[in-house]
Design a protein around this motif. Sequence first.
Motif, PDB file in Angstrom:
ATOM      1  N   PRO A   1     -21.858  -7.588  -7.003  1.00  0.00           N
ATOM      2  CA  PRO A   1     -21.588  -7.147  -5.621  1.00  0.00           C
ATOM      3  C   PRO A   1     -20.130  -6.731  -5.409  1.00  0.00           C
ATOM      4  N   TYR A   2     -19.220  -7.361  -6.146  1.00  0.00           N
ATOM      5  CA  TYR A   2     -17.808  -6.988  -6.031  1.00  0.00           C
ATOM      6  C   TYR A   2     -17.554  -5.646  -6.711  1.00  0.00           C
ATOM      7  N   PHE A   3     -18.047  -5.493  -7.943  1.00  0.00           N
ATOM      8  CA  PHE A   3     -17.807  -4.250  -8.676  1.00  0.00           C
ATOM      9  C   PHE A   3     -18.454  -3.054  -7.984  1.00  0.00           C
ATOM     10  N   LEU A   4     -19.599  -3.254  -7.368  1.00  0.00           N
ATOM     11  CA  LEU A   4     -20.319  -2.149  -6.734  1.00  0.00           C
ATOM     12  C   LEU A   4     -19.692  -1.698  -5.420  1.00  0.00           C
ATOM     13  N   THR A   5     -18.890  -2.551  -4.798  1.00  0.00           N
ATOM     14  CA  THR A   5     -18.263  -2.192  -3.520  1.00  0.00           C
ATOM     15  C   THR A   5     -16.786  -1.882  -3.658  1.00  0.00           C
ATOM     16  N   LYS A   6     -16.258  -1.949  -4.864  1.00  0.00           N
ATOM     17  CA  LYS A   6     -14.829  -1.737  -5.081  1.00  0.00           C
ATOM     18  C   LYS A   6     -14.597  -0.382  -5.737  1.00  0.00           C
ATOM     19  N   ASP A   7     -13.629   0.378  -5.211  1.00  0.00           N
ATOM     20  CA  ASP A   7     -13.311   1.636  -5.870  1.00  0.00           C
ATOM     21  C   ASP A   7     -12.213   1.407  -6.902  1.00  0.00           C
ATOM     22  N   SER A   8     -11.587   2.468  -7.354  1.00  0.00           N
ATOM     23  CA  SER A   8     -10.599   2.357  -8.437  1.00  0.00           C
ATOM     24  C   SER A   8      -9.344   1.626  -8.007  1.00  0.00           C
ATOM     25  N   GLY A   9      -9.153   1.435  -6.701  1.00  0.00           N
ATOM     26  CA  GLY A   9      -8.014   0.655  -6.224  1.00  0.00           C
ATOM     27  C   GLY A   9      -6.665   1.221  -6.581  1.00  0.00           C
ATOM     28  N   GLY A  10      -6.546   2.542  -6.646  1.00  0.00           N
ATOM     29  CA  GLY A  10      -5.257   3.159  -6.937  1.00  0.00           C
ATOM     30  C   GLY A  10      -4.948   3.288  -8.408  1.00  0.00           C
ATOM     31  N   PHE A  11      -5.878   2.914  -9.289  1.00  0.00           N
ATOM     32  CA  PHE A  11      -5.666   3.028 -10.736  1.00  0.00           C
ATOM     33  C   PHE A  11      -5.627   4.493 -11.130  1.00  0.00           C
ATOM     34  N   GLY A  12      -4.516   4.910 -11.762  1.00  0.00           N
ATOM     35  CA  GLY A  12      -4.337   6.316 -12.109  1.00  0.00           C
ATOM     36  C   GLY A  12      -4.393   6.618 -13.583  1.00  0.00           C
ATOM     37  N   GLY A  13      -4.843   5.654 -14.385  1.00  0.00           N
ATOM     38  CA  GLY A  13      -4.927   5.878 -15.823  1.00  0.00           C
ATOM     39  C   GLY A  13      -3.869   5.101 -16.589  1.00  0.00           C
TER      40      GLY A  13
ATOM     41  N   THR B   1       2.675  -3.794 -23.561  1.00  0.00           N
ATOM     42  CA  THR B   1       3.476  -3.325 -22.418  1.00  0.00           C
ATOM     43  C   THR B   1       4.657  -2.474 -22.857  1.00  0.00           C
ATOM     44  N   GLU B   2       4.987  -2.521 -24.152  1.00  0.00           N
ATOM     45  CA  GLU B   2       6.039  -1.657 -24.688  1.00  0.00           C
ATOM     46  C   GLU B   2       5.481  -0.324 -25.171  1.00  0.00           C
ATOM     47  N   VAL B   3       4.162  -0.222 -25.260  1.00  0.00           N
ATOM     48  CA  VAL B   3       3.520   1.009 -25.721  1.00  0.00           C
ATOM     49  C   VAL B   3       2.864   1.762 -24.567  1.00  0.00           C
ATOM     50  N   PHE B   4       2.179   1.020 -23.675  1.00  0.00           N
ATOM     51  CA  PHE B   4       1.430   1.636 -22.582  1.00  0.00           C
ATOM     52  C   PHE B   4       1.891   1.094 -21.231  1.00  0.00           C
ATOM     53  N   TYR B   5       1.653   1.870 -20.190  1.00  0.00           N
ATOM     54  CA  TYR B   5       1.813   1.366 -18.832  1.00  0.00           C
ATOM     55  C   TYR B   5       0.686   1.919 -17.967  1.00  0.00           C
ATOM     56  N   VAL B   6       0.352   1.168 -16.920  1.00  0.00           N
ATOM     57  CA  VAL B   6      -0.713   1.564 -16.004  1.00  0.00           C
ATOM     58  C   VAL B   6      -0.120   2.466 -14.923  1.00  0.00           C
TER      59      VAL B   6
END
Length: 712
Positions: free
Chosen positions: A365-377, A479-484
């Motif tokens: 129920p949480y996953f189905l009602t939640k959008d990407s929440g500002g996640f940009g890759g 965290t030294e290779v990737f960032y959100v």
Amino acid sequence: MSEVVFILWWLLIIEAIGLIAFPLTAYFINLPDRGYSVSKLIGLLLITYMVWLTVSLEISGFGFAVIVFALIFLAFISIRRFDSKLLSLKGTALKSELVFVASFLIFTFIVMSKPDIYGPHSEDFTDFGFMQSILRSTYFPPPDPWLAGETLSYYYFGQMVAAILTKLSGIPSNITYNLAVAMFFALTAQAAYGIGYNLTQRSFPGIVSALFVSVSGIMSGFLQLVAYLVPEAREYIRYAPLQTPDIQQWLLKFDFWNSISIIPQTFNYYPYHTFAHGCLHAYMISIPFQVMLITLGLSLFRAEKVGRWHIMLLGLSIGFFSGLNTWEYPTYLLFAYLIFIFRHRKEALRLSVQTTALSVIMYLPYFLTKDSGGFGGIELVQQRTLLFNFIEIFALFLFLILSFLFILWWQHKEDPLMYIILASVPAPLIVLSGFDFQVLPLLAVMILISAYGIIRLERYEARFVLLLVLLGSLIALLTEVFYVVDAMPWKRFNTVMKFHLQIWVLWGIASSYAIYHILNNRNRSSRLKHIGVAAWSLVVIFMVFASLVHPIASTTSWTSGTSYFSTSTSGTLDGTAYLEKTNREDYMAIQWINKNITGSEVILEAPGKAYSYSSRISSLTGLPTVIGWVSHEKMWNTNWSKIDERVRDVEIIYSTADINRAISLLKKYNVRYVYVGDIEREKYPEAGLEKFSDQEFFEPVYSDTVQIYKVK
């Protein structure tokens, strides 16, 4: 009712939940304390999950009855698992309780010195707004208080825990907000004490673990103190000394904020700093639940076989992070995978798939009602952390963990596998040397030697601690290779801040065990080695005290009111008491709203600016407004044009003299009430505000210096 009564009543409820959940916790956790140190957290987790699922499926509305039912159901299940042998743990339980109660009372006193639900760089308005919105909700997901008509796209389970306890206790939310901060600190200290005890069956390592995870801090405080006390050292330290006449004033005016910005364009939080700041934010609330899950992981690592009910609890606990603080969800899935790979290899694939599936299915129920929440890759890091800055943050833990790993290497230096591991280090270092990857050599050594120890050592405690070192090192490396990618203007800000807090928990526990391991496994027959251990111990003592400078100075500075927000109240748990002094008009109007408006009716107020006194009505009442803090909504949502449109519409509603145009826009967002306070009067023309006096369209329901109009 006296605030002392509130404190005791809150404490009694938490203790009752822990005692009710203990028999069930003991069934799942086969450790020396049988999980007593985390029974409160497991009780809160299970009650929160049952309430959330029931309300999300609209089986029942959110209220006192459904919470009591969940508590009774937990008691019914737990009492069936009661074993009289648990009574023999009363001495162990008493020590654990002393840690919890002392931590709770001490931190309650600290919170009472700075109780305001507002402050510089504060997320208080966000967090209290979420909590108030949940308290007003009938069903979940709760309305977004800053985006009327939408539900929360940000994770909110932490504030839901506080809201459930607020409903259960009957204490006003402006009091429970601060009680919850003290409670989560105490739960962290107790859980960290418990895992230190369970690893060693000694109380002292437990106390050290609680100290390292809950209290110790970054070394920038010590460096600033050196710069202040030793003029000759200033040319070697980047911090400019505070211009204060004495050490007392230095403590009162310590730079609470800039001293945590060590890596450029980030804030380098550590757990105590988040507690001391007093925001009931997701990354703070999740800390005790992280330690709880690590305790559950220790029990699974120790077990010969993993049963289906253990996987159920593991999946439930890991899935909880998806709505508590999503940044920790992948971390603790990886944690579970590592446990299965290193300890239950033959069943690792099956157990991993089951855990992952349950962590999703149980929270559908949480996953189905939640959008990407500002996640940009996810993108590659361009500017990495300097080694000196990394050491400044984690100096104490790095020293202790590297000491532990050095002894491990020394004891197994003739093992052919160790030669293979060490021989594999130079190649990637040479390849990546051109990428300014200063922390790579350090992390590579920590990853490889800890992995070796997990494979080669026999004692499960040492192997499990090395697994924590390995996991923390892998997170640091990633965290030294990737960032959100998100809406923050500083690219690595959230990635470093959120993941470094996780590293702190993992390495804090590992470091406390490292002290125990080194002191209890030294060669007593060698006088030279004995002298070496004594010298090492002195260095550790010095570094521990150095790590306490920042937490102590931050506490004195933040609670003194001399450096930040000097109108702060003190000596109360009422988080809104300051408002009666600083803006009595808003305070009285908010009191009226909370008494007279039920449900989640939409109220219009001026759009907000982050970390300022704005969007104050929606935040402090939980009533949704058309648009709140604009930048935060852009971080939580990907449709920025929708947010910009709302800002324009609110500007038109307040500014236009065309009443029909205003009414049309009010209907667009189902606005029920219009708020006109000092912010609105300063921002909008008087001609635009006068239209709200037209009683054909608006009914004045509150009239003082502030006016509240009901849309007819």
